[in-house]
Enzyme design. Structure first.
Site, PDB file in Angstrom:
ATOM      1  N   ASP A   9     110.904 -39.009   9.379  1.00 23.14           N
ATOM      2  CA  ASP A   9     112.190 -39.369   8.767  1.00 23.14           C
ATOM      3  C   ASP A   9     112.849 -38.118   8.181  1.00 23.14           C
ATOM      4  O   ASP A   9     112.190 -37.081   7.991  1.00 23.14           O
ATOM      5  CB  ASP A   9     112.007 -40.442   7.683  1.00 23.14           C
ATOM      6  CG  ASP A   9     111.050 -40.021   6.569  1.00 23.14           C
ATOM      7  OD1 ASP A   9     110.105 -39.241   6.846  1.00 23.14           O
ATOM      8  OD2 ASP A   9     111.241 -40.456   5.424  1.00 23.14           O
TER       9      ASP A   9
ATOM     10  N   GLU B 232     108.316 -40.656   4.535  1.00 23.54           N
ATOM     11  CA  GLU B 232     107.842 -39.623   3.602  1.00 23.54           C
ATOM     12  C   GLU B 232     108.912 -39.281   2.578  1.00 23.54           C
ATOM     13  O   GLU B 232     108.621 -38.913   1.447  1.00 23.54           O
ATOM     14  CB  GLU B 232     107.431 -38.366   4.385  1.00 23.54           C
ATOM     15  CG  GLU B 232     106.638 -37.367   3.561  1.00 23.54           C
ATOM     16  CD  GLU B 232     107.499 -36.394   2.773  1.00 23.54           C
ATOM     17  OE1 GLU B 232     106.965 -35.745   1.855  1.00 23.54           O
ATOM     18  OE2 GLU B 232     108.713 -36.264   3.062  1.00 23.54           O
TER      19      GLU B 232
HETATM   20 ZN    ZN Z   1     109.330 -33.042   4.301  1.00 22.61          ZN
END
Ligand code: ZN
Length: 451
Positions: free
Chosen positions: A91, A155
């Protein structure tokens, strides 16, 4: 020194990894923090296609629609041998098109540089890890211990649908002796010769919501009222002015020692009084902020919301705080610091915690450390690896909690300076040169074959 594998052609690798990186940038897996954003399954589909021809078994986990992660494993021949896990997130954070020189989701290759959101954070590493795994599989490489590649979702917003889910709620045993992820390996020179930071730990993240209470009244008669906005202003002033003591953690001491910095910088960085004076006066503000954040618990008031109407004395104001702790400080310590900073106003404030993640740190004298230095000797000859504590959060913390030695590393060319690297994380005009893609792929190739 023999590498035990063929050094791959730079142009061919840069093309292969560059194409994969561009495709992942174009997938625009933007994580804005909402549950329905991210769409990381698009990058999982791209990676699944990428692995399709090499025979490497791939497993996909999708804990919520569109929030997929991928796991691929090269089985080791010896179950007792140390295992290695490479994890890259898929992401990216949002990008404002208006501030970029090129389309942030175009993945364009211009003069040897690939532009786009995620080019350094961290689709470059995710793509180069995938390329090294694929090549090892195509070569029929059987490692001693298991080598696992994980492409993780979410993340950028706490990893609930990614690393946290994968390490706690899947049948796949993702424990590994050694784990590598972002964000080290960029060139750094502080006057003592070329350095390469290896991220050995990360600060804790603690978010608080403070509700400041007052007594409502009429705005026409403010004398001796208990106005929550006025009280909140004083709370914010105290929180911003509060300076916790310098805390020289083990990673910091090792960094200063190993970086071998000349006086006066080197001396100042290990003397609490001199350090506090230095960060107030250093011309390089970005460096001063880094030094300060690496050696202090920090408190940043970031949001305020309160009052109801122009002519009403407000009885309630909400303040949000982003507090970052150092290794060794637990949740109670952090809450205690916030209460101390508020002083006598603490009794008018309700404090609740909205996020609470303590710092994590791995030991430095390990076999993985030695391997990372060997890699630097090969791909950035003359540079010394130095331990570094990152002020951001990465997926490494979930693996440290289960006992892994986890570092942040990579291999970047001299085309990207420390300052540029720092500014491009979540910044505008994020980009990476194809030589860095080749170097990082070489790094993973080396580690997969030498582990
Ligand atoms: Zn990162």
């Amino acid at each position: 020194m023999s590498l035990g594998f063929d050094v791959r052609d730079e142009d061919r690798v840069a093309n292969e990894v560059g194409e994969l990186l561009s495709a992942m940038i174009r997938n625009a897996c933007v994580n804005d923090g909402s549950e329905t954003s991210g769409h990381e399954s698009r990058n999982v589909a791209t990676l699944t296609d990428f692995f399709a021809s090499c025979g490497l078994p791939v497993e996909v986990y999708e804990p919520a629609p569109g929030r997929g992660s991928l796991v691929a494993r090269l089985e080791g021949r010896n179950p007792e041998a140390p295992s290695l896990l490479l994890i890259g997130h898929t992401d990216v954070v949002p990008a404002d098109d208006a501030n970029w020189l090129h389309d942030p989701f175009g993945g364009e290759l211009i003069d040897g540089v690939i532009w786009g959101r995620g080019a350094v954070d961290m689709l470059n590493l995710t793509a180069s890890m995938a390329a090294a795994m694929r090549q090892a599989s195509l070569d029929g490489w059987t490692p001693e211990g298991d080598i696992t590649f994980v492409a993780s979702a979410d993340e950028e917003c706490g990893s609930r649908f990614g690393a946290e889910f994968l390490t706690t709620q899947t049948p796949h045993d993702l424990r590994a002796d050694h784990v590598l992820t972002e964000a080290g390996g960029f060139p750094l020179d502080l006057g003592s010769g070329p350095l390469r930071p290896v991220i050995v730990g990360e600060k804790g993240v603690h978010w608080f919501k403070l509700v400041v209470h007052g007594v409502p009244g009429h705005g026409s008669q403010p004398l001796r009222t208990d106005n929550a906005v006025v009280k909140a202003a004083e709370c914010i002033r105290r929180l911003a002015a509060f300076t916790p003591r310098v805390n020289m953690t083990e990673p910091w001491r090792r960094f200063v020692e190993d970086a071998n910095l000349a006086a006066p910088l080197g001396d100042a960085l290990t003397d609490p009084v001199a350090l506090d004076a230095l960060v107030e006066t250093l011309d390089d503000v970005a460096l001063a902020r880094q030094i300060h954040a690496c050696t202090h618990l920090t408190i940043a008031p970031t949001r305020v919301d309160g009052g109801t109407k122009t002519n009403v004395i407000p009885d309630r104001v909400e303040i949000e705080l982003d507090v970052r702790s150092l290794p060794g400080q637990n949740s109670e310590d952090v809450r205690g610091v916030v209460i101390d900073a508020l002083g006598d106003l603490a009794s008018s404030v309700t404090i609740s915690t909205t996020l609470d993640d303590v710092a994590s740190v791995s030991p430095i004298d390990t076999a993985l450390w030695d391997l990372c230095q060997q890699a630097t000797d090969l791909f950035a000859p003359g540079a010394r690896n130095v331990a570094y504590l990152t002020v951001g959060a990465t997926d490494a913390r979930f693996f440290r909690r289960s006992g892994s030695v986890a570092y942040g590393f990579g291999m970047f060319s001299d085309a990207i300076s420390f300052e540029q690297f720092g500014a491009m994380f979540h910044g505008d005009n994020e980009r990476v040169d194809t030589r860095s893609l080749w170097l990082s792929t070489q790094l993973w190739d080396f580690l997969i074959r030498s582990h």
